[in-house]
Design an enzyme around this catalytic site. Structure first.
Site, PDB file in Angstrom:
ATOM      1  N   ASP A 108       0.833  -1.101   0.081  1.00 63.58           N
ATOM      2  CA  ASP A 108      -0.031   0.127   0.166  1.00 63.58           C
ATOM      3  C   ASP A 108       0.944   1.269  -0.107  1.00 63.58           C
ATOM      4  OD1 ASP A 108      -2.942   0.650   0.499  1.00 63.58           O
ATOM      5  OD2 ASP A 108      -1.790   2.004   1.915  1.00 63.58           O
ATOM      6  N   TYR A 156     -12.018   8.665  -1.472  1.00 66.26           N
ATOM      7  CA  TYR A 156     -11.344   8.954  -0.227  1.00 66.26           C
ATOM      8  C   TYR A 156      -9.941   9.960  -0.280  1.00 66.26           C
ATOM      9  CZ  TYR A 156      -7.946   4.958  -1.282  1.00 66.26           C
ATOM     10  OH  TYR A 156      -6.776   4.371  -1.796  1.00 66.26           O
ATOM     11  N   TYR A 244      -1.369  11.287   2.436  1.00 65.68           N
ATOM     12  CA  TYR A 244      -1.972  11.505   1.147  1.00 65.68           C
ATOM     13  C   TYR A 244      -2.074  12.954   1.000  1.00 65.68           C
ATOM     14  CZ  TYR A 244      -4.049   6.629   1.542  1.00 65.68           C
ATOM     15  OH  TYR A 244      -4.116   5.589   1.507  1.00 65.68           O
ATOM     16  N   HIS A 302      -6.601  -6.845  -1.128  1.00 66.90           N
ATOM     17  CA  HIS A 302      -5.756  -5.706  -0.621  1.00 66.90           C
ATOM     18  C   HIS A 302      -4.701  -6.204   0.335  1.00 66.90           C
ATOM     19  CE1 HIS A 302      -3.882  -1.642  -0.728  1.00 66.90           C
ATOM     20  NE2 HIS A 302      -4.125  -1.609   0.482  1.00 66.90           N
TER      21      HIS A 302
END
Length: 326
Positions: A108, A156, A244, A302
Site C-alpha cells: 500500500d 477517499y 495522502y 488488498h
C-alpha cells in the site's frame, strides 16, 4: 508475533524537529537487513507472518510503525509527511542500527515509500519488493477527484485533502472502520455492486461507515483486531491521512519516482482481487525495472500479505535467498 520478534523504540532525535522522535520497531533474526513498510490504515503488526519466516531464512527482519502510526512519533504538520521525510526516517533508522544497505518490502502506501528509496537514496538500497503497489508515479489528486466528477466525499484520496474533516469523522468511528476495512477478499463483482449501490460510484470506504456493507470475512483474529482498534483510538487517523496530503507535492518535488529506471533486484507481488491496486497497474513495470520478478497471487485482495501469507512468503523468501543471502 512470536518470541523471536522483539519490539523497541529506535530513537531518531531531531527528526521532524523533535528531540524525542522515535520509530517503534519490531526486529527478528540476523543477517542481511530486510525492512518492511506498511501502509494505511495498517501497522507494523501487519507483517507478523513475514517477520519470523524471513528471519528464519537468515535475514534481519525489521518492521517499524511508520511515522504517524502506532507507538511511533506522530508529528502534527502536513509537511512532516512528505516522501522525503518518510524515506529519511528509514535512512536514519538504518544509521541508528549501523546498517549500510537493506532490502525494502512495502505494501500500500509503504510500497510507494519502498519504491522511492532507490530513487532518493540509492546507496542504501539492495533491492525492493512490494505487495499490490507497483512502481509508478504518484497518481495526482485530480485524477482521483475526476473519477467521481469532483464529488470529493465519494473518493477517499480526494476527501482526505480537506484538512480536519476526514480525521474528525474517522476518529469517532475507529472500531467500525477497522472491522469493516480489515477483511478478506470477495469477488470483484460484489465490490463493484457495493460501490454503486447508491446509484453513484462511491470510492470512499471510510465515509458514512455506519451504513457501509461488510464484505468478506474478518481478516484478523479478535486479538489483532482489538490491537488495531486500540492503536488508532490512541493516535487517531491524522498521521496516516497526512501522507495522502503530500501526493501532489511529492510528484512535483520528485518527478523521477516511478519513472527512473531501476537495475536492482525487484519483486512485484500482485493480488488478483485487490479492487484498488489492480494487477494491470504493474503491466509496464518491466520497461523500468531491468531485474524484475512478478507474480500474481490468487484469492487475495488488498491485504495479501496476511490473507495469503504462505503464498506471499513463498515468493518473497526464495527471491531474498536468490539475491541477498550471504
Amino acid at each position: 508475533m512470536t518470541s523471536a520478534v522483539t519490539l523497541n523504540n529506535i530513537r531518531l532525535p531531531g527528526r521532524a524537529g523533535d528531540r524525542d522522535f522515535h520509530l517503534s520497531t519490531y526486529q527478528s533474526g540476523a543477517g542481511p537487513a530486510v525492512v518492511f513498510c506498511h501502509g494505511f490504515p495498517d501497522l507494523a503488526r501487519g507483517w507478523q507472518y513475514q517477520l519470523p519466516a524471513v528471519s528464519k531464512a537468515g535475514f534481519h527482519a525489521i518492521a517499524p510503525d511508520m511515522r504517524g502510526y502506532g507507538m511511533s512519533s506522530c508529528p502534527e504538520n502536513v509537511s512532516d509527511y512528505s516522501i522525503s521525510e518518510l524515506t529519511g526516517d528509514l535512512v536514519a533508522m538504518l544509521d541508528s542500527l549501523d546498517i549500510e544497505k537493506a532490502v525494502f518490502v512495502g505494501h500500500d502506501w509503504g510500497g510507494f515509500v519502498a519504491w522511492a528509496m532507490p530513487v532518493l537514496h540509492p546507496e542504501r538500497v539492495a533491492g525492493v519488493a512490494a505487495g499490490c503497489t507497483p512502481y509508478i508515479p504518484f497518481p495526482s489528486v485530480a485524477i482521483h477527484s475526476e473519477v467521481v466528477q469532483g464529488d470529493t466525499e465519494r473518493q477517499y484520496v480526494a476527501w482526505f485533502q480537506q484538512e480536519g474533516i476526514p480525521e474528525t469523522y474517522m476518529d469517532q468511528h475507529v472500531e467500525t472502520i477497522m472491522r469493516n476495512t480489515m477483511r478478506t477478499s470477495v469477488p470483484l463483482k460484489d465490490v463493484y455492486e457495493a460501490a454503486y449501490r447508491s446509484g453513484k460510484l462511491n470510492m470512499n470506504p471510510f465515509w458514512k461507515i455506519e451504513t457501509a456493507p461488510s464484505l468478506g470475512a474478518p481478516l484478523m483474529s479478535e486479538e489483532d483486531t482489538q490491537f488495531y482498534i486500540d492503536a488508532f483510538s490512541r493516535t487517531g487517523f491524522r498521521g496516516g491521512i497526512n501522507w495522502y496530503r503530500n501526493i501532489d507535492q511529492n510528484a512535483a518535488s520528485h518527478p523521477d519516482i516511478g519513472v527512473a529506471p531501476l537495475d536492482i533486484p525487484c519483486l512485484m507481488l500482485m493480488a488478483d482481487l485487490d479492487p484498488a491496486l489492480r494487477p494491470e497497474f504493474a503491466a509496464d513495470m518491466p520497461d523500468r525495472c531491468s531485474n524484475l520478478e512478478m507474480h500474481l497471487i490468487e484469492n487475495a485482495a488488498h491485504w495479501v500479505q496476511q490473507e495469503q501469507a504462505e503464498v506471499f512468503n513463498g515468493y518473497l523468501i526464495p527471491w531474498l535467498e536468490k539475491h541477498f543471502s550471504i
